[in-house]
Design a protein around this motif. Structure first.
Motif, PDB file in Angstrom:
ATOM      1  N   THR A   1       0.847  -1.183   0.000  1.00 56.12           N
ATOM      2  CA  THR A   1       0.000   0.000   0.000  1.00 56.12           C
ATOM      3  C   THR A   1       0.883   1.235   0.000  1.00 56.12           C
ATOM      4  O   THR A   1       1.837   1.318   0.758  1.00 56.12           O
ATOM      5  CB  THR A   1      -0.879   0.020   1.258  1.00 56.12           C
TER       6      THR A   1
ATOM      7  N   THR B   1      -4.272   0.068  -5.555  1.00 55.41           N
ATOM      8  CA  THR B   1      -4.808   0.000  -6.916  1.00 55.41           C
ATOM      9  C   THR B   1      -6.043  -0.893  -6.898  1.00 55.41           C
ATOM     10  O   THR B   1      -6.151  -1.767  -6.040  1.00 55.41           O
ATOM     11  CB  THR B   1      -3.731  -0.564  -7.864  1.00 55.41           C
ATOM     12  N   GLY B   2      -6.942  -0.649  -7.799  1.00 51.10           N
ATOM     13  CA  GLY B   2      -8.101  -1.520  -7.971  1.00 51.10           C
ATOM     14  C   GLY B   2      -8.420  -1.599  -9.451  1.00 51.10           C
ATOM     15  O   GLY B   2      -7.789  -0.914 -10.254  1.00 51.10           O
TER      16      GLY B   2
ATOM     17  N   THR C   1     -10.318  -4.743  -5.246  1.00 54.27           N
ATOM     18  CA  THR C   1      -9.018  -4.289  -4.742  1.00 54.27           C
ATOM     19  C   THR C   1      -8.579  -5.210  -3.612  1.00 54.27           C
ATOM     20  O   THR C   1      -9.241  -6.213  -3.320  1.00 54.27           O
ATOM     21  CB  THR C   1      -9.097  -2.815  -4.275  1.00 54.27           C
TER      22      THR C   1
ATOM     23  N   ASP D   1       1.251  -0.760 -10.115  1.00 58.82           N
ATOM     24  CA  ASP D   1       0.355   0.131  -9.387  1.00 58.82           C
ATOM     25  C   ASP D   1      -0.108   1.247 -10.320  1.00 58.82           C
ATOM     26  O   ASP D   1       0.632   1.678 -11.204  1.00 58.82           O
ATOM     27  CB  ASP D   1       1.024   0.689  -8.134  1.00 58.82           C
TER      28      ASP D   1
ATOM     29  N   GLY E   1      -3.803  -4.710  -4.831  1.00 59.64           N
ATOM     30  CA  GLY E   1      -5.086  -4.670  -5.518  1.00 59.64           C
ATOM     31  C   GLY E   1      -4.967  -4.583  -7.023  1.00 59.64           C
ATOM     32  O   GLY E   1      -5.981  -4.599  -7.725  1.00 59.64           O
TER      33      GLY E   1
ATOM     34  N   SER F   1      -7.743  -0.267 -14.731  1.00 61.33           N
ATOM     35  CA  SER F   1      -7.347   0.026 -13.350  1.00 61.33           C
ATOM     36  C   SER F   1      -7.731   1.426 -12.899  1.00 61.33           C
ATOM     37  O   SER F   1      -8.051   2.296 -13.711  1.00 61.33           O
ATOM     38  CB  SER F   1      -5.832  -0.128 -13.184  1.00 61.33           C
TER      39      SER F   1
ATOM     40  N   VAL G   1      -7.055   3.554  -5.785  1.00 65.58           N
ATOM     41  CA  VAL G   1      -7.988   3.481  -4.652  1.00 65.58           C
ATOM     42  C   VAL G   1      -7.355   4.216  -3.475  1.00 65.58           C
ATOM     43  O   VAL G   1      -6.241   3.896  -3.068  1.00 65.58           O
ATOM     44  CB  VAL G   1      -8.298   2.019  -4.278  1.00 65.58           C
TER      45      VAL G   1
END
Lengths: 266, 142
Positions: free
Chosen positions: A61, A76-77, A88, A152, A195, A259, A262
């Motif tokens: 993260t 990231t999601g 995510t 990411d 994620g 993507s 998040v």
């Protein structure tokens, strides 16, 4: 071990300098070669025989500053349907005051819909899908040494600026039951990638980046676990085994299309 | 977006027509028959066009204002509009074609809006062009 000498140096009766050089070579070369023999190399190894204690896996993260100072963390999601659902990593959105999803300069609020118990997964809902929704493989195909792409979202523009990118990771082997349901990636992807989708050569999502377990080793939740979680959350995901991108297409560009960033606000 | 909310409620890929150079006898490929990679790319083109038309900037705003002012009149846009789009290998829009409106400035505005950006991915190299997209223009007035 035999050491071949240049003819001029090996011949007897040459000048004093030549004889001296010949002695130097004869002395130096055996010593250098000796350093790779097993008997000598033992001294270069640590005497410790116990297994080193590994640091606990690090979530990927992004939090450049401590959360208390920055007030946020980010991962990231990616969109998984046309209704605005974003998948995510669970640890990205745990204990957030607010969750935002950012893509291409637009920021929208997101609601936490579901979290997975066995896996590091969470499902968010935004107002609309921005870009494309991901497609998952019907049959799981990731195998050791397969090449994949994962990044990411914040670093994707850098990847895209370099042009097309096919892969930045290879699939490794998982260890033990703790890693069941995951795929191991040999990659140097770093913070902020939690994620992120793991895309195979067909542009299909083979996994969701979860955590770093060692230098250049990352675990991702496998597509099987991700699909089961989405199905249990009543998400109508897209599944296909056919390529979703052409063979020469950039996986990095497809990753950017599906993507988003998040952001967890405390 | 003020009182006007020009919502492109449904923009669907209807056919993927063939360019003469590569089609060689194929007139079009229906979405069901086309490779998934083509459908995914067409879907991305659709998304970008939606975003560009609904963007909050001068030309897009003017086009949407025209849509609102002429909605339902003889001089207005048709309920359904088919746009043909040709894409360059770098993802930029080379050109678009559609049945012209009666207002020349609206034609220019829409053409400008739809050709100003990058789709974000390269079209599949074997994909037949142009891509035909059907726009349904639903106007809701707040």
């Amino acid at each position: 071990m035999t050491v071949a000498l240049p003819d001029r140096l090996a011949q007897p009766g040459k000048s004093g300098i030549a004889r001296w050089l010949a002695r130097m070579v004869l002395v130096v070369v055996p010593l250098a070669a000796g350093s790779v023999s097993p008997a000598r190399s033992q001294f270069l190894l640590p005497a410790r025989t116990d297994v080193p204690v590994l640091a606990p896996p690090k979530p990927l993260t992004r939090a450049d500053l401590p959360p208390v100072e920055r007030g946020e963390r980010a991962g990231t999601g990616f969109f998984v349907d046309d209704a605005g659902h974003v998948l995510t990593a669970r640890h990205v959105v745990q204990a957030c005051g607010r969750i935002m999803v950012q893509k291409e300069g637009r920021t929208s609020a997101a609601r936490l819909v579901a979290v997975s118990t066995p896996y590091d997964l969470a499902l968010l809902k935004t107002a609309k899908t921005r870009g494309l929704a991901a497609t998952f493989p019907r049959s799981i195909a990731s195998a050791p040494n397969g090449i994949v792409f994962a990044a990411d979202y914040a670093n994707l523009p850098t990847s895209l600026a370099r042009g097309a990118m096919l892969a930045n990771a290879s699939v490794g082997t998982t260890n033990g039951s703790d890693e069941a349901g995951h795929i191991a990636l040999n990659t140097n992807i770093t913070f902020g990638a939690s994620g992120a989708p793991v895309l195979d050569s067909r542009g299909l999502v083979e996994g969701v980046v979860s955590r770093k377990t060692a230098v250049n080793r990352v675990l991702a939740v496998g597509a099987g676990g991700a699909k089961a979680f989405l199905a249990a959350s009543n998400v109508r995901l897209q599944e296909d085994d056919r390529p979703q991108i052409s063979g020469s297409a950039s996986r990095a560009h497809r990753a950017a299309s599906i993507s988003a960033r998040v952001i967890c606000l405390n | 977006m003020g009182k006007l909310r020009a919502l492109l409620a449904s923009v669907g890929l209807i056919t993927i027509a063939a360019s003469p150079a590569i089609a060689q006898g194929l007139d079009y490929r229906s979405p069901d028959a086309a490779p998934p990679a083509w459908g995914q790319f067409a879907k991305l083109v659709k998304y970008r066009f939606e975003e560009w038309i609904s963007a909050d900037e001068a030309i897009a705003n003017r086009f949407r204002s025209w849509l609102k002012e002429t909605n339902g009149t003889q001089n207005g846009a048709p309920a359904s509009l088919v746009v043909k789009a040709w894409l360059n290998p770098d993802g930029t829009v080379e050109r678009v074609s559609f049945a012209p409106f009666k207002d020349e400035r609206a034609n220019t505005d829409l053409r400008t809006v739809l050709t100003r950006g990058n789709i974000g991915e390269a079209p599949p190299p074997e994909m037949l062009q142009p891509i035909n997209l059907r726009f349904s223009l639903n106007l809701s007035k707040d």
